[in-house]
Structures are given as structure tokens and as C-alpha cells.
Design an enzyme around this catalytic site. Structure first.
Site, PDB file in Angstrom:
ATOM      1  N   THR A 189       0.872  -1.178   0.000  1.00 54.38           N
ATOM      2  CA  THR A 189       0.000   0.000   0.000  1.00 54.38           C
ATOM      3  C   THR A 189       0.905   1.223   0.000  1.00 54.38           C
ATOM      4  OG1 THR A 189      -1.533  -1.289   1.352  1.00 54.38           O
ATOM      5  CG2 THR A 189      -2.027   1.032   1.079  1.00 54.38           C
ATOM      6  N   GLY A 190       1.404   1.571  -1.168  1.00 52.53           N
ATOM      7  CA  GLY A 190       2.325   2.690  -1.290  1.00 52.53           C
ATOM      8  C   GLY A 190       2.216   3.322  -2.659  1.00 52.53           C
ATOM      9  N   GLY A 191       3.188   4.135  -3.010  1.00 54.86           N
ATOM     10  CA  GLY A 191       3.175   4.829  -4.290  1.00 54.86           C
ATOM     11  C   GLY A 191       3.422   3.913  -5.463  1.00 54.86           C
ATOM     12  N   CYS A 242      -6.486   8.219  -0.177  1.00 57.73           N
ATOM     13  CA  CYS A 242      -6.729   8.048  -1.611  1.00 57.73           C
ATOM     14  C   CYS A 242      -8.215   8.093  -1.922  1.00 57.73           C
ATOM     15  CB  CYS A 242      -6.129   6.736  -2.102  1.00 57.73           C
ATOM     16  SG  CYS A 242      -6.859   5.260  -1.347  1.00 57.73           S
TER      17      CYS A 242
END
Length: 455
Positions: A189-191, A242
């Protein structure tokens, strides 16, 4: 000890714990899952304060709400659901489904959700009999460690195996990449860059796509309610999620009514393009996100952009736009409480603005639709490819799953192949199990003739 030796030691401890844990019956597994969720719920204030102080992002009150609401919604939706052993019998098809653990789950977590991201992944992992190793964001390692400590304290009180939940206390890119290669499955769960690294690890992986939630506003809704919901979503945790509303797309002939409703709900509205340019140039210098902006409040944003006359009471900044998609930098994802306002003449134009904005950034993620016209609502999926369409709800708190909708509560929102993800739904415990199928012959199953098949 080098990186590989360090990870091997963690993995060995995790596998030993997982083998012991996997022998426990469903009710004991559920006790463990409930306990770690309750640990975050009970310590929400402590963990929220640590998250704000360490990351410098978001709002204390929002982070308390996230800890409490996500922990209880995850447990409520999981309780009484079978995830161990035989989980389904389909007599008509002669199929019996048997749930099996995956083993050790690796979780690379984000700085925007340093508490509920590890909690959710741990709850989903343990629900299926897995162990979990967490690699936190370096700017959120302290609160990540404390979160895992609180969860492990709860497991210890139940006499659960040690090392079911572990965390890397000094995370590095090398350790993160090594973890991805070592575990049986990884959740990232990141960029976008980190997600690509995860996909190249050689192990099964769940990643996320970029958010950029478009808000489509029809003519037949209460604009005061729309403004209230859009601002609630845009300001939640200072807009770092998000799922937060990004762009408000409303009818041109209703622009005055929309702006009045936004102002009545605490918005500072920019209608002058020169003032909007100050916002654009500060937030996205050269079209690139200014790293000082994510998680900032309105007063800090006003200071950074040199905006005069922004009242201390302002909750959000709403800006006029110049074109859309590639023509307007404010059409991008904004990790701070700014809403970009776009105007349309027809519903078809509204959908096209949203589609174009998402094609530029945010494909596959989510939209919010404020409408009471079913034909308009159901036309949106024909034009816009996202995984979630929230109708007349607060995107910031609804799209990740809520007590009053049917979306699975999650911190990892899959964006389908549109966003380069394998799932087009909210990550849930059902994604963290293997399911074997026992197939029995069905003597009385109807078998059609060739003529019937090809008729």
C-alpha cells in the site's frame, strides 16, 4: 547480521508461529483477530497522536476516528465468517471448498495510514491462519512499532504463538525489497514506484493504484448536502487518503448555488484565475507535487501559496479551473484539502470531464456520484472505468468500506487492470487464503445432448 540473515531469522520465526496458529480452530482464530482490532480501538488516542507527531501529516481527530471506525467495521464484517477448514458446501455442483492458509504475508505500509494499514492487514492475515511481517514507511516506523506492540500484547493475553505479527523496526528500501522476495505473498500500500518493485519481486502481490476521486453532481440533488459531504470527505485527515474527494464537477447553471453551498459549509472559494495561479504554482510547481503540501491544513496552504484573506475558519479551499485533464494541473490527485471545481452543460460532458481527469491520473480507483436519477447513475460505468462508484455518500469515508454500505472495509483499494492491479475491489481476508475444492461426482446432474448445446 546482513539483510538476508536478518530476514531469514524473521521468516523462520514467522513460519514456526504460523504452523502452530494454523492448527487452532475457527473460534480461537477469531479471538485473535478480534483482540488485535480491539487493541487499536482501545488505544486510538495514543496511536493517533503518535501518527500525527511522527509523520507531520493529517489531523488528530480524524486519525482517532480512523482507528476506531476501521477496527470495528473490519471486525463486524469478519465475525462469524468461516475462513478455516471447510467454508462452503455446494451440493448441486458436488463441490466442497476448503480454506488453507497462504503462510507468511508481507505488508509494506504507507505513511498516510501508519496504524490502520498494519492493523487491517494483520486482521485479514490472521483470519486465514497466516502470520504477517510488516515493513512500515521510514517516516512512520515509531507509530508502526507501537501499533504492533499493542496488537501483540493482546495476542499474548490470549496465549497465542509468539511472532505471529512482526515489524521491521528500521526499514530500508533493501529490507523492503528483500521482504517482498522472502514472503509467500506481499501486500503493498504505497506509491506507484513501490508497487512496481513489489510486482517484480517474483512473488504473488496485491498493490494499489493512484487515487483521484471525481465527484459527479447532478441537477436533482440538494446542493447544501452535496457541499457538506464533499467537504467532509475532502477535509478528513487533511485529505491524505486516496478515497478523499478531489474534483467537483457540477452543472454550469448551478455554479452559483454550488459555490454558495460550499461557502456555507466552510469553504474559501477562489473564482479569480490569477489567485488560482498562485495556488497552482505553489502546490504543483512545474506540474510536480510540492512535498510541503501533503497533509497541510488550510492556513498552511494559504501561507505557502501567498493567498490573502483566507479566514481562520476556512475548512477547505475550492478553486476555479482552466480546462480539465492535461489542461489543468489541479485536476490531479491532491493530498491536501483543496477541491477543484469543474463546470458542465450536459451529463455526458460531466462524465467526459471525469473520464479525462482519471485517464490523466487515477484510472481504476473510484468516483462519487450525487444523483437521484438512476439512468444517470448507471450510465457512469459505461463511460468511466473505476472499481467503485459511491452514490450519495462521503467518498473519503465510504469508498474504503463503511458500516452503512456493502464495500468491504479495507485500507488497500484495488484498481483493476486499469490501475495495473490484479483485483478491482477492496482487499479483504478472502484474498489471503488458498481455497481447495473437493469435487464429487453428481449422479443426477443434467447432461445436455450435443444438439441442445449447439442449438
Amino acid at each position: 547480521m546482513d539483510v538476508q540473515e536478518y530476514l531469514d531469522a524473521m521468516l523462520k520465526a514467522a513460519r514456526a508461529a504460523q504452523r502452530e496458529f494454523a492448527r487452532l480452530p475457527q473460534h480461537q482464530v477469531d479471538q485473535a483477530v478480534k483482540a488485535i482490532g480491539k487493541a487499536v480501538y482501545d488505544n486510538a488516542e495514543e496511536l493517533a497522536r503518535m501518527a500525527v507527531d511522527e509523520t507531520g501529516m493529517g489531523r488528530y481527530d480524524s486519525k482517532i476516528a480512523k482507528c476506531r471506525n476501521k477496527s470495528k467495521s473490519v471486525w463486524w464484517r469478519m465475525r462469524d465468517q468461516k475462513s478455516r477448514g471447510i467454508i462452503e458446501r455446494d451440493e448441486a455442483a458436488g463441490i466442497v471448498k476448503v480454506a488453507k492458509p497462504i503462510g507468511v504475508i508481507g505488508c509494506v505500509t504507507a505513511t498516510t495510514n501508519p496504524v490502520i494499514n498494519p492493523m487491517h492487514n494483520a486482521m485479514c492475515s490472521l483470519k486465514c491462519g497466516n502470520a504477517v511481517i510488516i515493513c512500515p514507511h521510514p517516516r512512520a516506523k515509531g507509530v508502526g512499532i507501537r501499533t504492533v506492540e499493542r496488537m501483540n500484547e493482546a495476542l499474548d493475553r490470549l496465549g497465542m504463538p509468539k511472532n505471529l505479527i512482526q515489524i521491521i523496526p528500521e526499514p530500508t528500501m533493501e529490507l523492503s525489497a528483500g521482504l517482498m522476495r522472502a514472503v509467500d505473498l506481499c501486500i503493498c500500500t504505497g506509491g506507484p514506484t513501490l508497487v512496481k518493485v513489489t510486482y517484480s519481486s517474483g512473488k504473488p502481490a496485491y498493490g494499489v493504484g493512484q487515487g483521484n476521486v471525481q465527484v459527479l453532481v447532478d441537477r436533482d440533488v440538494d446542493y447544501h448536502e452535496v457541499a457538506k459531504m464533499a467537504i467532509a470527505g475532502r477535509t478528513f485527515d487533511n485529505g491524505v487518503l486516496c478515497t478523499c474527494e478531489q474534483n467537483l464537477i457540477c452543472p454550469r447553471d448551478k455554479a452559483g448555488e454550488m459555490l454558495a453551498a460550499l461557502r456555507a459549509n466552510g469553504a474559501y472559494c477562489i473564482e479569480d484565475q490569477k489567485e488560482a495561479d498562485r495556488l497552482r504554482n505553489s502546490a504543483f510547481p512545474g506540474g510536480v507535487l510540492n512535498k510541503e503540501w501533503p497533509g497541510a491544513d488550510v492556513q498552511k496552504m494559504a501561507e505557502l501559496a501567498g493567498l490573502k484573506g483566507v479566514p481562520a475558519s476556512a475548512r477547505v479551499i475550492v478553486s476555479c479551473t482552466r480546462g480539465y485533464a492535461e489542461e489543468e494541473v489541479l485536476a490531479k490527485e491532491k493530498l491536501f484539502p483543496v477541491l477543484a471545481l469543474f463546470l458542465y452543460d450536459t451529463w455526458e460532458e460531466c462524465m467526459e470531464i471525469a473520464r479525462a481527469n482519471l485517464t490523466m491520473e487515477g484510472m481504476g480507483h473510484s468516483v462519487v456520484i450525487h444523483s437521484n436519477t438512476t439512468a444517470h447513475i448507471e450510465a457512469v460505468p459505461e463511460v468511466i472505468d473505476v472499481s467503485r462508484y459511491a452514490v450519495n455518500q462521503v467518498g473519503g469515508t465510504a469508498l474504503g468500506g463503511a458500516m452503512d454500505n456493502g464495500l468491504n472495509p479495507t485500507t488497500t483499494l484495488g484498481c483493476g487492470t486499469w490501475g495495473n492491479n490484479i483485483i478491482s475491489e477492496n482487499l479483504w481476508y478472502t484474498h489471503l487464503m488458498n481455497v481447495s475444492r473437493i469435487s464429487y461426482r453428481v449422479p443426477d446432474m443434467y447432461i445436455p445432448s450435443d444438439e441442445e448445446i449447439w442449438a
